[in-house]
Design a protein around this motif. Structure first.
Motif, PDB file in Angstrom:
ATOM      1  N   ARG A   1       0.803  -1.233   0.000  1.00  0.00           N
ATOM      2  CA  ARG A   1       0.000   0.000   0.000  1.00  0.00           C
ATOM      3  C   ARG A   1       0.831   1.277   0.000  1.00  0.00           C
ATOM      4  NH1 ARG A   1      -5.037  -0.869   4.164  1.00  0.00           N
ATOM      5  NH2 ARG A   1      -6.013  -2.599   3.049  1.00  0.00           N
ATOM      6  N   TYR A   2       1.954   1.249   0.728  1.00  0.00           N
ATOM      7  CA  TYR A   2       2.710   2.483   0.946  1.00  0.00           C
ATOM      8  C   TYR A   2       4.144   2.442   0.427  1.00  0.00           C
ATOM      9  CZ  TYR A   2      -1.263   2.977   4.043  1.00  0.00           C
ATOM     10  OH  TYR A   2      -2.534   3.023   4.546  1.00  0.00           O
ATOM     11  N   GLY A   3       4.585   1.286  -0.050  1.00  0.00           N
ATOM     12  CA  GLY A   3       5.958   1.162  -0.535  1.00  0.00           C
ATOM     13  C   GLY A   3       6.984   1.271   0.580  1.00  0.00           C
ATOM     14  N   GLU A   4       6.567   0.945   1.809  1.00  0.00           N
ATOM     15  CA  GLU A   4       7.471   1.075   2.955  1.00  0.00           C
ATOM     16  C   GLU A   4       8.269  -0.205   3.178  1.00  0.00           C
ATOM     17  OE1 GLU A   4       4.653   4.188   5.439  1.00  0.00           O
ATOM     18  OE2 GLU A   4       5.284   2.339   6.404  1.00  0.00           O
ATOM     19  N   SER A   5       9.510  -0.033   3.585  1.00  0.00           N
ATOM     20  CA  SER A   5      10.365  -1.153   3.959  1.00  0.00           C
ATOM     21  C   SER A   5      11.008  -0.835   5.305  1.00  0.00           C
ATOM     22  CB  SER A   5      11.439  -1.400   2.902  1.00  0.00           C
ATOM     23  OG  SER A   5      12.267  -0.265   2.778  1.00  0.00           O
ATOM     24  N   ARG A   6      11.514  -1.863   5.975  1.00  0.00           N
ATOM     25  CA  ARG A   6      12.101  -1.656   7.301  1.00  0.00           C
ATOM     26  C   ARG A   6      13.371  -0.814   7.187  1.00  0.00           C
ATOM     27  NH1 ARG A   6      12.571  -6.825  10.662  1.00  0.00           N
ATOM     28  NH2 ARG A   6      14.013  -7.339   9.013  1.00  0.00           N
ATOM     29  N   GLN A   7      13.438   0.232   7.993  1.00  0.00           N
ATOM     30  CA  GLN A   7      14.579   1.139   8.006  1.00  0.00           C
ATOM     31  C   GLN A   7      15.410   1.005   9.280  1.00  0.00           C
ATOM     32  OE1 GLN A   7      15.146   3.166   5.237  1.00  0.00           O
ATOM     33  NE2 GLN A   7      13.434   2.012   4.381  1.00  0.00           N
ATOM     34  N   ALA A   8      14.772   0.563  10.376  1.00  0.00           N
ATOM     35  CA  ALA A   8      15.482   0.417  11.651  1.00  0.00           C
ATOM     36  C   ALA A   8      14.746  -0.607  12.506  1.00  0.00           C
ATOM     37  CB  ALA A   8      15.552   1.755  12.379  1.00  0.00           C
ATOM     38  N   ILE A   9      15.489  -1.223  13.426  1.00  0.00           N
ATOM     39  CA  ILE A   9      14.912  -2.223  14.327  1.00  0.00           C
ATOM     40  C   ILE A   9      15.643  -2.139  15.663  1.00  0.00           C
ATOM     41  CG2 ILE A   9      16.463  -4.038  13.503  1.00  0.00           C
ATOM     42  CD1 ILE A   9      14.090  -6.011  13.870  1.00  0.00           C
ATOM     43  N   ALA A  10      14.903  -2.379  16.768  1.00  0.00           N
ATOM     44  CA  ALA A  10      15.497  -2.325  18.107  1.00  0.00           C
ATOM     45  C   ALA A  10      14.618  -3.099  19.080  1.00  0.00           C
ATOM     46  CB  ALA A  10      15.637  -0.876  18.563  1.00  0.00           C
TER      47      ALA A  10
ATOM     48  N   THR B   1      11.290   5.959   1.220  1.00  0.00           N
ATOM     49  CA  THR B   1      12.134   7.107   0.902  1.00  0.00           C
ATOM     50  C   THR B   1      11.602   7.862  -0.313  1.00  0.00           C
ATOM     51  OG1 THR B   1      13.626   5.664  -0.336  1.00  0.00           O
ATOM     52  CG2 THR B   1      14.207   6.134   1.954  1.00  0.00           C
ATOM     53  N   ASP B   2      10.696   7.234  -1.076  1.00  0.00           N
ATOM     54  CA  ASP B   2      10.093   7.901  -2.235  1.00  0.00           C
ATOM     55  C   ASP B   2       8.979   8.856  -1.828  1.00  0.00           C
ATOM     56  OD1 ASP B   2      11.777   6.563  -3.988  1.00  0.00           O
ATOM     57  OD2 ASP B   2      10.358   4.919  -4.283  1.00  0.00           O
ATOM     58  N   THR B   3       8.082   8.400  -0.939  1.00  0.00           N
ATOM     59  CA  THR B   3       6.923   9.217  -0.563  1.00  0.00           C
ATOM     60  C   THR B   3       7.089   9.927   0.768  1.00  0.00           C
ATOM     61  OG1 THR B   3       5.799   7.424   0.611  1.00  0.00           O
ATOM     62  CG2 THR B   3       5.390   7.617  -1.774  1.00  0.00           C
ATOM     63  N   GLY B   4       8.007   9.449   1.611  1.00  0.00           N
ATOM     64  CA  GLY B   4       8.212  10.046   2.929  1.00  0.00           C
ATOM     65  C   GLY B   4       7.283   9.502   3.995  1.00  0.00           C
ATOM     66  N   SER B   5       6.413   8.537   3.654  1.00  0.00           N
ATOM     67  CA  SER B   5       5.533   7.962   4.670  1.00  0.00           C
ATOM     68  C   SER B   5       6.350   7.057   5.593  1.00  0.00           C
ATOM     69  CB  SER B   5       4.388   7.183   4.023  1.00  0.00           C
ATOM     70  OG  SER B   5       4.866   6.006   3.404  1.00  0.00           O
ATOM     71  N   TRP B   6       5.915   6.957   6.866  1.00  0.00           N
ATOM     72  CA  TRP B   6       6.608   6.094   7.820  1.00  0.00           C
ATOM     73  C   TRP B   6       5.592   5.478   8.776  1.00  0.00           C
ATOM     74  CZ3 TRP B   6       5.890   7.251  12.914  1.00  0.00           C
ATOM     75  CH2 TRP B   6       5.526   8.559  13.226  1.00  0.00           C
ATOM     76  N   THR B   7       5.969   4.324   9.342  1.00  0.00           N
ATOM     77  CA  THR B   7       5.124   3.599  10.285  1.00  0.00           C
ATOM     78  C   THR B   7       6.004   3.031  11.386  1.00  0.00           C
ATOM     79  OG1 THR B   7       3.630   2.974   8.487  1.00  0.00           O
ATOM     80  CG2 THR B   7       3.458   1.712  10.533  1.00  0.00           C
ATOM     81  N   LEU B   8       5.529   3.136  12.615  1.00  0.00           N
ATOM     82  CA  LEU B   8       6.211   2.559  13.768  1.00  0.00           C
ATOM     83  C   LEU B   8       5.424   1.328  14.195  1.00  0.00           C
ATOM     84  CD1 LEU B   8       8.468   2.889  15.852  1.00  0.00           C
ATOM     85  CD2 LEU B   8       6.923   4.318  17.180  1.00  0.00           C
TER      86      LEU B   8
ATOM     87  N   GLY C   1       4.192 -12.537  19.749  1.00  0.00           N
ATOM     88  CA  GLY C   1       4.167 -12.533  18.292  1.00  0.00           C
ATOM     89  C   GLY C   1       3.171 -11.571  17.672  1.00  0.00           C
ATOM     90  N   GLN C   2       2.293 -10.972  18.478  1.00  0.00           N
ATOM     91  CA  GLN C   2       1.317 -10.008  17.975  1.00  0.00           C
ATOM     92  C   GLN C   2       2.011  -8.688  17.630  1.00  0.00           C
ATOM     93  OE1 GLN C   2      -1.734 -10.735  17.338  1.00  0.00           O
ATOM     94  NE2 GLN C   2      -2.996  -8.939  17.468  1.00  0.00           N
ATOM     95  N   SER C   3       1.734  -8.150  16.445  1.00  0.00           N
ATOM     96  CA  SER C   3       2.313  -6.878  16.010  1.00  0.00           C
ATOM     97  C   SER C   3       1.227  -5.815  15.976  1.00  0.00           C
ATOM     98  CB  SER C   3       2.928  -7.014  14.620  1.00  0.00           C
ATOM     99  OG  SER C   3       4.032  -7.893  14.652  1.00  0.00           O
ATOM    100  N   CYS C   4       1.571  -4.596  16.410  1.00  0.00           N
ATOM    101  CA  CYS C   4       0.609  -3.498  16.446  1.00  0.00           C
ATOM    102  C   CYS C   4       1.255  -2.225  15.903  1.00  0.00           C
ATOM    103  CB  CYS C   4       0.131  -3.233  17.869  1.00  0.00           C
ATOM    104  SG  CYS C   4      -0.723  -4.628  18.625  1.00  0.00           S
ATOM    105  N   LEU C   5       0.460  -1.468  15.148  1.00  0.00           N
ATOM    106  CA  LEU C   5       0.915  -0.176  14.644  1.00  0.00           C
ATOM    107  C   LEU C   5       0.826   0.836  15.781  1.00  0.00           C
ATOM    108  CD1 LEU C   5      -1.028  -0.172  11.262  1.00  0.00           C
ATOM    109  CD2 LEU C   5       1.370  -0.732  11.636  1.00  0.00           C
ATOM    110  N   LEU C   6       1.927   1.529  16.058  1.00  0.00           N
ATOM    111  CA  LEU C   6       1.941   2.529  17.122  1.00  0.00           C
ATOM    112  C   LEU C   6       1.696   3.929  16.583  1.00  0.00           C
ATOM    113  CD1 LEU C   6       4.940   1.543  19.405  1.00  0.00           C
ATOM    114  CD2 LEU C   6       2.511   1.142  19.760  1.00  0.00           C
ATOM    115  N   ALA C   7       2.281   4.233  15.444  1.00  0.00           N
ATOM    116  CA  ALA C   7       2.172   5.575  14.881  1.00  0.00           C
ATOM    117  C   ALA C   7       2.533   5.521  13.407  1.00  0.00           C
ATOM    118  CB  ALA C   7       3.112   6.537  15.619  1.00  0.00           C
ATOM    119  N   ALA C   8       2.088   6.536  12.684  1.00  0.00           N
ATOM    120  CA  ALA C   8       2.425   6.650  11.271  1.00  0.00           C
ATOM    121  C   ALA C   8       2.394   8.125  10.909  1.00  0.00           C
ATOM    122  CB  ALA C   8       1.434   5.865  10.419  1.00  0.00           C
ATOM    123  N   GLY C   9       3.106   8.476   9.856  1.00  0.00           N
ATOM    124  CA  GLY C   9       3.119   9.875   9.459  1.00  0.00           C
ATOM    125  C   GLY C   9       3.825  10.096   8.140  1.00  0.00           C
ATOM    126  N   GLN C  10       4.189  11.334   7.924  1.00  0.00           N
ATOM    127  CA  GLN C  10       4.830  11.766   6.685  1.00  0.00           C
ATOM    128  C   GLN C  10       6.167  12.441   6.990  1.00  0.00           C
ATOM    129  OE1 GLN C  10       3.699  11.183   3.544  1.00  0.00           O
ATOM    130  NE2 GLN C  10       2.130   9.952   4.536  1.00  0.00           N
TER     131      GLN C  10
END
Length: 101
Positions: free
Chosen positions: A39-48, A62-69, A76-85
């Protein structure tokens, strides 16, 4: 401290400043990662790991500037914390740290 490490350390503080979402969006990690890519063309940029041994990941385009945390709990459950531009990759290089000063 590297710029990415500083970003990862500061991200939980950013989440405190955000209004509380109506309901967290959670699901299988693989399905969420696939949707972020499709949907957004996002890939993992950092992990911790955070203090509760949860995996914190920053996905961005890096093309659109969208990001997701994304946080993945020990169960094993994953949850979206935040997203933005306006995501911007910083290549500032290592910072010298002298605990004596």
């Amino acid at each position: 401290m590297t710029p990415i490490r500083m970003t990862i350390c500061a991200l939980p503080l950013c989440a405190l400043a955000l209004p509380a979402p109506a309901a967290p969006r959670c699901g299988a990690h693989d399905a969420i990662v696939a949707q972020l890519a499709d949907r957004y063309g996002e890939s993992r940029q950092a992990i911790a790991l955070d203090g509760a041994n949860q995996v914190i990941e920053v996905f961005a385009s890096t093309d659109t500037g969208s990001w997701t945390l994304l946080v993945t709990r020990a169960d094993g459950q994953s949850c979206l914390l935040a997203a933005g531009q306006a995501f911007e990759r910083l290549d500032e290089g290592p910072v010298s740290f002298d605990p004596e000063t």
